[in-house]
Design an enzyme around this catalytic site. Sequence first.
Site, PDB file in Angstrom:
ATOM      1  N   GLY A 115      83.322  23.887  55.445  1.00 49.07           N
ATOM      2  CA  GLY A 115      83.983  23.189  56.541  1.00 49.07           C
ATOM      3  C   GLY A 115      83.701  23.958  57.819  1.00 49.07           C
ATOM      4  O   GLY A 115      84.144  25.096  57.959  1.00 49.07           O
ATOM      5  N   ALA A 116      82.913  23.329  58.705  1.00 52.61           N
ATOM      6  CA  ALA A 116      82.554  24.017  59.952  1.00 52.61           C
ATOM      7  C   ALA A 116      83.338  23.437  61.122  1.00 52.61           C
ATOM      8  O   ALA A 116      82.839  23.357  62.249  1.00 52.61           O
ATOM      9  CB  ALA A 116      81.048  23.897  60.191  1.00 52.61           C
TER      10      ALA A 116
ATOM     11  N   ASN B  51      87.320  23.344  63.135  1.00 58.54           N
ATOM     12  CA  ASN B  51      88.034  24.371  63.908  1.00 58.54           C
ATOM     13  C   ASN B  51      88.382  25.597  63.075  1.00 58.54           C
ATOM     14  O   ASN B  51      88.111  26.731  63.483  1.00 58.54           O
ATOM     15  CB  ASN B  51      89.318  23.769  64.489  1.00 58.54           C
ATOM     16  CG  ASN B  51      89.016  22.881  65.686  1.00 58.54           C
ATOM     17  OD1 ASN B  51      87.998  23.044  66.363  1.00 58.54           O
ATOM     18  ND2 ASN B  51      89.899  21.933  65.941  1.00 58.54           N
TER      19      ASN B  51
ATOM     20  N   GLY C 125      87.263  26.465  59.952  1.00 50.64           N
ATOM     21  CA  GLY C 125      86.100  27.068  59.291  1.00 50.64           C
ATOM     22  C   GLY C 125      85.235  27.862  60.254  1.00 50.64           C
ATOM     23  O   GLY C 125      84.860  29.017  59.980  1.00 50.64           O
TER      24      GLY C 125
ATOM     25  N   ASP D 278      78.885  22.504  56.002  1.00 52.60           N
ATOM     26  CA  ASP D 278      79.660  21.300  56.311  1.00 52.60           C
ATOM     27  C   ASP D 278      78.859  20.091  55.838  1.00 52.60           C
ATOM     28  O   ASP D 278      77.643  20.171  55.627  1.00 52.60           O
ATOM     29  CB  ASP D 278      79.919  21.195  57.821  1.00 52.60           C
ATOM     30  CG  ASP D 278      81.099  20.287  58.146  1.00 52.60           C
ATOM     31  OD1 ASP D 278      82.201  20.810  58.425  1.00 52.60           O
ATOM     32  OD2 ASP D 278      80.921  19.045  58.114  1.00 52.60           O
TER      33      ASP D 278
ATOM     34  N   ARG E 224      95.827  17.412  60.484  1.00 48.53           N
ATOM     35  CA  ARG E 224      96.891  16.475  60.873  1.00 48.53           C
ATOM     36  C   ARG E 224      96.709  15.948  62.283  1.00 48.53           C
ATOM     37  O   ARG E 224      96.134  16.620  63.127  1.00 48.53           O
ATOM     38  CB  ARG E 224      98.237  17.207  60.845  1.00 48.53           C
ATOM     39  CG  ARG E 224      98.800  17.352  59.493  1.00 48.53           C
ATOM     40  CD  ARG E 224     100.267  17.712  59.602  1.00 48.53           C
ATOM     41  NE  ARG E 224     100.504  19.107  59.888  1.00 48.53           N
ATOM     42  CZ  ARG E 224     101.721  19.596  60.126  1.00 48.53           C
ATOM     43  NH1 ARG E 224     102.762  18.800  60.164  1.00 48.53           N
ATOM     44  NH2 ARG E 224     101.887  20.881  60.350  1.00 48.53           N
TER      45      ARG E 224
ATOM     46  N   ASN F 195      94.877  21.372  53.621  1.00 50.69           N
ATOM     47  CA  ASN F 195      96.256  20.919  53.377  1.00 50.69           C
ATOM     48  C   ASN F 195      96.321  19.564  52.680  1.00 50.69           C
ATOM     49  O   ASN F 195      95.358  18.810  52.757  1.00 50.69           O
ATOM     50  CB  ASN F 195      96.987  20.812  54.731  1.00 50.69           C
ATOM     51  CG  ASN F 195      97.595  22.136  55.121  1.00 50.69           C
ATOM     52  OD1 ASN F 195      98.271  22.768  54.326  1.00 50.69           O
ATOM     53  ND2 ASN F 195      97.345  22.562  56.349  1.00 50.69           N
TER      54      ASN F 195
ATOM     55  N   ARG G 144     103.653  33.452  62.256  1.00 51.18           N
ATOM     56  CA  ARG G 144     104.391  32.659  63.258  1.00 51.18           C
ATOM     57  C   ARG G 144     105.821  33.183  63.403  1.00 51.18           C
ATOM     58  O   ARG G 144     106.316  33.397  64.507  1.00 51.18           O
ATOM     59  CB  ARG G 144     104.420  31.182  62.817  1.00 51.18           C
ATOM     60  CG  ARG G 144     103.090  30.503  63.033  1.00 51.18           C
ATOM     61  CD  ARG G 144     103.156  29.021  62.728  1.00 51.18           C
ATOM     62  NE  ARG G 144     101.875  28.407  63.073  1.00 51.18           N
ATOM     63  CZ  ARG G 144     101.242  27.513  62.337  1.00 51.18           C
ATOM     64  NH1 ARG G 144     101.768  27.105  61.197  1.00 51.18           N
ATOM     65  NH2 ARG G 144     100.094  27.016  62.727  1.00 51.18           N
TER      66      ARG G 144
ATOM     67  N   HIS H 221     103.951  25.378  51.604  1.00 52.18           N
ATOM     68  CA  HIS H 221     103.533  25.370  53.010  1.00 52.18           C
ATOM     69  C   HIS H 221     103.909  24.027  53.625  1.00 52.18           C
ATOM     70  O   HIS H 221     103.079  23.154  53.805  1.00 52.18           O
ATOM     71  CB  HIS H 221     102.025  25.586  53.070  1.00 52.18           C
ATOM     72  CG  HIS H 221     101.497  25.732  54.456  1.00 52.18           C
ATOM     73  ND1 HIS H 221     102.073  26.544  55.409  1.00 52.18           N
ATOM     74  CD2 HIS H 221     100.410  25.169  55.060  1.00 52.18           C
ATOM     75  CE1 HIS H 221     101.359  26.478  56.527  1.00 52.18           C
ATOM     76  NE2 HIS H 221     100.360  25.644  56.343  1.00 52.18           N
TER      77      HIS H 221
HETATM   78  N1  APR Z   1      82.267  18.859  52.490  1.00 53.26           N
HETATM   79  C1  APR Z   1      82.138  19.764  53.489  1.00 53.26           C
HETATM   80  N2  APR Z   1      82.789  19.657  54.671  1.00 53.26           N
HETATM   81  C2  APR Z   1      83.589  18.595  54.837  1.00 53.26           C
HETATM   82  C3  APR Z   1      83.781  17.634  53.821  1.00 53.26           C
HETATM   83  C4  APR Z   1      83.071  17.799  52.603  1.00 53.26           C
HETATM   84  N3  APR Z   1      83.203  16.943  51.596  1.00 53.26           N
HETATM   85  N4  APR Z   1      84.656  16.697  54.289  1.00 53.26           N
HETATM   86  C5  APR Z   1      85.004  17.070  55.538  1.00 53.26           C
HETATM   87  N5  APR Z   1      84.365  18.224  55.875  1.00 53.26           N
HETATM   88  C6  APR Z   1      84.397  18.955  57.121  1.00 53.26           C
HETATM   89  C7  APR Z   1      84.384  18.065  58.352  1.00 53.26           C
HETATM   90  O1  APR Z   1      83.075  17.565  58.617  1.00 53.26           O
HETATM   91  C8  APR Z   1      84.892  19.010  59.425  1.00 53.26           C
HETATM   92  O2  APR Z   1      83.835  19.681  60.086  1.00 53.26           O
HETATM   93  O3  APR Z   1      85.616  19.674  57.250  1.00 53.26           O
HETATM   94  C9  APR Z   1      85.744  20.029  58.634  1.00 53.26           C
HETATM   95  C10 APR Z   1      87.208  19.996  59.013  1.00 53.26           C
HETATM   96  O4  APR Z   1      87.282  20.450  60.331  1.00 53.26           O
HETATM   97  P1  APR Z   1      88.380  19.934  61.384  1.00 53.26           P
HETATM   98  O5  APR Z   1      88.410  18.456  61.370  1.00 53.26           O
HETATM   99  O6  APR Z   1      88.138  20.650  62.666  1.00 53.26           O
HETATM  100  O7  APR Z   1      89.759  20.440  60.721  1.00 53.26           O
HETATM  101  P2  APR Z   1      90.356  21.926  60.780  1.00 53.26           P
HETATM  102  O8  APR Z   1      91.278  22.037  61.926  1.00 53.26           O
HETATM  103  O9  APR Z   1      89.269  22.900  60.617  1.00 53.26           O
HETATM  104  O10 APR Z   1      91.274  21.917  59.462  1.00 53.26           O
HETATM  105  C11 APR Z   1      90.698  21.905  58.180  1.00 53.26           C
HETATM  106  O11 APR Z   1      92.454  23.217  57.217  1.00 53.26           O
HETATM  107  O12 APR Z   1      94.467  24.007  58.086  1.00 53.26           O
HETATM  108  C12 APR Z   1      93.844  22.997  57.324  1.00 53.26           C
HETATM  109  O13 APR Z   1      95.256  21.044  57.665  1.00 53.26           O
HETATM  110  C13 APR Z   1      93.987  21.617  57.938  1.00 53.26           C
HETATM  111  O14 APR Z   1      93.236  20.370  56.010  1.00 53.26           O
HETATM  112  C14 APR Z   1      92.861  20.870  57.282  1.00 53.26           C
HETATM  113  C15 APR Z   1      91.793  21.958  57.126  1.00 53.26           C
END
Ligand code: APR
Length: 307
Positions: A7-8, A10, A12, A32, A81, A119, A150, A174
């Site tokens: 997950g790249a 925020n 990641g 990602d 969220r 989450n 926090r 959580h």
């Molecule tokens: N494989 C790889 N990456 C994926 C997949 C997948 N199957 N599905 C989604 N992603 C990637 C998205 O492309 C996106 O870049 O996961 C990333 C999620 O990044 P954001 O939308 O910025 O979310 P973020 O704030 O990083 O939160 C990620 O962590 O704290 C928890 O609740 C939050 O569940 C959420 C997770």
Amino acid sequence: MKITVIGAGNVGATTAQRIADMELANECVLLDIVEGTPQGKALDMWESMPCIGSDCHIVGTNDYKDTKDSDIVVITAGLPRKPGMSRDDLLTKNVAIVKSVTEQVVKYSPNAILIIVSNPLDAMVYTAFKVSGFPTNRVFGMAGVLDTARYRSFIALELGVSTKDIQALVLGGHGDTMVPLPRYTMVGGIPLPELLSQERIDAIVERTRKGGGEIVNLLKTGSAYYATSAAVIEMVESIVKDKKRILPCAAYLTGEYGYNDMFMGVPVKIGKTGVEKVFELTLNDDEKGMLENSANAVRNLMSEIKL
Ligand code: APR
């Protein structure tokens, strides 16, 4: 040491950046599903290394082959969220994502330690545990370190003291039912109830429980990631350096606190093999009641997981 972050987004990308900046690995892989994003962010981070003075090699990819033989894998893939949503609203979509991610991770890194961040956290760790078939010491979740951070930061703000001098613990799932423990909260060795009125403590506990939502409401387009990634790093560092930190993590319970076959936030010792010990502490009836409430919320979510 090779660390992969899935997950790249925020959380990641910020986690990978912190790993690289602190040189916690020789190689950090950012993966990602979206083409170009992990490659672009990883290249940008790599180009910052001369300024930072780190030699961590950062690679961005969409291919799990590049994650081969990772020592630690941090899973942040999934939806965050939006205002008005609870973490639980993410369940169905994120179960599917965490399941497919875990299958791929396990194929290429059968000996890795998995830290789950997606989450709703406790349900996602359970999903990764079941899908991976890994032993319980090698699958756990990051939530309690963030919730505790926090809580500590709000106490520091209230008292006008260093965040460093506040030791605290948040137990449970959580979510809004999490259980901060004022009785076990120390400010420079002084119990918190000696320094603050019950009314102020209650207000801080409430703000802590809703801390994630407070950020979501301000950001409007996503959820927290600076404190989230900093919390992941405390866990990663304790594994990499075998520091044996005692941190609240979502760990597998086998009778501790009266709970079985579920993940929930409890204090654990984190070292090079992952979770090395779960600590149990004495809770009064009030605290037990709050933990039971939190465990019920986690169990309800678990019952909806379809693997
Ligand atoms: N494989 C790889 N990456 C994926 C997949 C997948 N199957 N599905 C989604 N992603 C990637 C998205 O492309 C996106 O870049 O996961 C990333 C999620 O990044 P954001 O939308 O910025 O979310 P973020 O704030 O990083 O939160 C990620 O962590 O704290 C928890 O609740 C939050 O569940 C959420 C997770």
